[in-house]
Design a protein around this motif. Structure first.
Motif, PDB file in Angstrom:
ATOM      1  N   GLN A   1      28.690  41.529  79.192  1.00 35.47           N
ATOM      2  CA  GLN A   1      28.341  42.845  78.644  1.00 35.47           C
ATOM      3  C   GLN A   1      28.981  43.119  77.285  1.00 35.47           C
ATOM      4  OE1 GLN A   1      29.375  45.521  81.929  1.00 35.47           O
ATOM      5  NE2 GLN A   1      27.199  45.700  82.413  1.00 35.47           N
ATOM      6  N   ALA A   2      30.276  42.911  77.165  1.00 38.41           N
ATOM      7  CA  ALA A   2      30.981  43.261  75.930  1.00 38.41           C
ATOM      8  C   ALA A   2      30.467  42.434  74.761  1.00 38.41           C
ATOM      9  CB  ALA A   2      32.482  43.052  76.095  1.00 38.41           C
ATOM     10  N   GLY A   3      30.314  43.085  73.613  1.00 38.25           N
ATOM     11  CA  GLY A   3      29.856  42.392  72.422  1.00 38.25           C
ATOM     12  C   GLY A   3      30.953  41.682  71.671  1.00 38.25           C
ATOM     13  N   ILE A   4      32.213  41.958  72.021  1.00 42.43           N
ATOM     14  CA  ILE A   4      33.355  41.351  71.335  1.00 42.43           C
ATOM     15  C   ILE A   4      34.231  40.690  72.384  1.00 42.43           C
ATOM     16  CG2 ILE A   4      35.348  41.747  69.831  1.00 42.43           C
ATOM     17  CD1 ILE A   4      33.947  44.414  68.994  1.00 42.43           C
ATOM     18  N   CYS A   5      34.585  39.431  72.170  1.00 36.13           N
ATOM     19  CA  CYS A   5      35.496  38.721  73.069  1.00 36.13           C
ATOM     20  C   CYS A   5      36.620  38.102  72.258  1.00 36.13           C
ATOM     21  CB  CYS A   5      34.760  37.636  73.843  1.00 36.13           C
ATOM     22  SG  CYS A   5      33.615  38.269  75.080  1.00 36.13           S
ATOM     23  N   GLY A   6      37.814  38.044  72.838  1.00 35.18           N
ATOM     24  CA  GLY A   6      38.944  37.446  72.146  1.00 35.18           C
ATOM     25  C   GLY A   6      40.233  37.704  72.889  1.00 35.18           C
ATOM     26  N   ASP A   7      41.345  37.642  72.167  1.00 39.39           N
ATOM     27  CA  ASP A   7      42.639  38.011  72.736  1.00 39.39           C
ATOM     28  C   ASP A   7      43.500  38.619  71.635  1.00 39.39           C
ATOM     29  OD1 ASP A   7      44.329  36.005  71.405  1.00 39.39           O
ATOM     30  OD2 ASP A   7      43.460  34.531  72.766  1.00 39.39           O
ATOM     31  N   HIS A   8      44.622  39.198  72.046  1.00 43.48           N
ATOM     32  CA  HIS A   8      45.430  39.958  71.084  1.00 43.48           C
ATOM     33  C   HIS A   8      46.255  39.052  70.175  1.00 43.48           C
ATOM     34  CE1 HIS A   8      44.322  43.854  72.623  1.00 43.48           C
ATOM     35  NE2 HIS A   8      44.583  43.449  73.858  1.00 43.48           N
ATOM     36  N   ASN A   9      46.372  37.771  70.490  1.00 45.72           N
ATOM     37  CA  ASN A   9      47.089  36.850  69.610  1.00 45.72           C
ATOM     38  C   ASN A   9      46.171  36.273  68.538  1.00 45.72           C
ATOM     39  OD1 ASN A   9      49.647  37.023  70.905  1.00 45.72           O
ATOM     40  ND2 ASN A   9      48.908  35.683  72.530  1.00 45.72           N
ATOM     41  N   TYR A  10      45.022  35.764  68.945  1.00 40.19           N
ATOM     42  CA  TYR A  10      44.105  35.125  68.002  1.00 40.19           C
ATOM     43  C   TYR A  10      43.229  36.143  67.283  1.00 40.19           C
ATOM     44  CZ  TYR A  10      40.450  32.042  66.181  1.00 40.19           C
ATOM     45  OH  TYR A  10      39.565  31.381  65.360  1.00 40.19           O
ATOM     46  N   GLY A  11      42.816  37.168  67.985  1.00 43.47           N
ATOM     47  CA  GLY A  11      41.798  38.088  67.489  1.00 43.47           C
ATOM     48  C   GLY A  11      40.487  37.807  68.194  1.00 43.47           C
ATOM     49  N   ALA A  12      39.379  38.101  67.555  1.00 40.88           N
ATOM     50  CA  ALA A  12      38.067  37.920  68.174  1.00 40.88           C
ATOM     51  C   ALA A  12      37.681  36.442  68.163  1.00 40.88           C
ATOM     52  CB  ALA A  12      37.009  38.733  67.437  1.00 40.88           C
ATOM     53  N   TYR A  13      37.219  35.945  69.328  1.00 44.73           N
ATOM     54  CA  TYR A  13      36.633  34.609  69.408  1.00 44.73           C
ATOM     55  C   TYR A  13      35.177  34.641  68.952  1.00 44.73           C
ATOM     56  CZ  TYR A  13      40.347  33.599  72.896  1.00 44.73           C
ATOM     57  OH  TYR A  13      41.524  33.437  73.560  1.00 44.73           O
TER      58      TYR A  13
END
Length: 271
Positions: free
Chosen positions: A123-135
């Protein structure tokens, strides 16, 4: 047709530089089903298919769409994917980087993207993590993105009552700060001339280079504070966006697979 026959026909088409025949053969090989025992890493190697497809990929006199088609097939094999695209399979891990995807890779729905690890969320249009940023991000018309192809003003998600950026928006803020590239996918509802006719398409790696509070609300509930849109610029040196993908042949396979799934009591969503 057996893999031995495909191998022989590829050799003949290569020797004759018959690009139309090569296109058809690559499509047929792409849609063979490992579940039916028709293709596997061992069988492909036994019949020299990786070498033959690599020759197609590297032949500079061939058209870019044909070479990219060969690249896409090789990429799937390198990732250990020998199933016909978008058939039920184990979910594969995702993460940052290109993941071996090739510009023009296409999927009929978000579930198929998720299964192959291309984009981690259904569902979410943005995926990533708080260290790298958006994948990765998906542009599909949910927000009012301004899409010019090689540049996109892409909207983060709506800030809620506290008027603070959401976690998803913070992924893109982190991308701006660190300069890490991200994958961009477009869906059929993406506004503008770069939307695929059906499904979702991988359009390459982009950099988030700037952010601003938007000159407009993303959606009706949006508040001005805590909302940001981000300028994404396409990384140079990549093949051009393949606006014709998915092509008619791919759409035909999707339709046939949808009918087969319906007969088996399953459904392909989002097509």
């Amino acid at each position: 047709m057996s893999l031995e026959s495909y191998s022989e026909r590829l050799r003949v088409a290569l020797s004759e530089s018959d690009q139309l025949a090569l296109t058809r053969l690559l499509n047929n090989i792409t849609w063979l089903k490992a579940a039916h025992g028709e293709i596997s890493a061992e069988l492909a190697a036994q019949h020299d298919l990786p070498n033959l497809v690599t020759q197609i990929s590297q032949e500079e006199s061939f058209s870019e769409p044909l070479r990219l088609q060969a690249d896409r097939l090789l990429s799937r094999w390198r990732r250990g994917v020998y199933d016909a695209p978008h058939t039920p399979a184990s979910h594969r891990q995702t993460g940052p980087g290109g993941l071996g995807l090739v510009v023009g890779d296409s999927w009929p729905d978000r579930e198929a993207m998720h299964r192959e690890g291309a984009h981690a969320s259904l569902q979410a249009g943005i995926c990533g993590d708080h260290n790298y940023g958006a994948y990765s991000i998906v542009a599909n018309g949910v927000y009012r993105d301004d899409d010019k192809g090689d540049e996109i003003w892409y909207c983060g998600t709506d800030a809620k009552e506290d008027r603070r950026p959401t976690g998803y928006t913070k992924y893109l803020m982190r991308s701006v700060a660190l300069g890490n590239p991200l994958r961009v996918f477009r869906g059929k509802d993406c506004p503008g001339m770069f939307a695929p006719r059906r499904g979702f398409r991988y359009d390459g790696m982009y950099l988030a280079v700037d952010k601003r509070q938007p000159p407009r609300n993303f959606t009706k509930p949006a508040k001005g504070e805590g909302n940001y849109e981000f300028l994404l610029k396409r990384v140079e040196g990549q093949p051009a966006i393949q606006k014709d993908m998915p092509d008619n042949i791919t759409l035909g396979h999707w339709h046939a697979q949808k009918l087969e799934a319906a007969r088996e009591g399953n459904r392909m969503v989002g097509y």
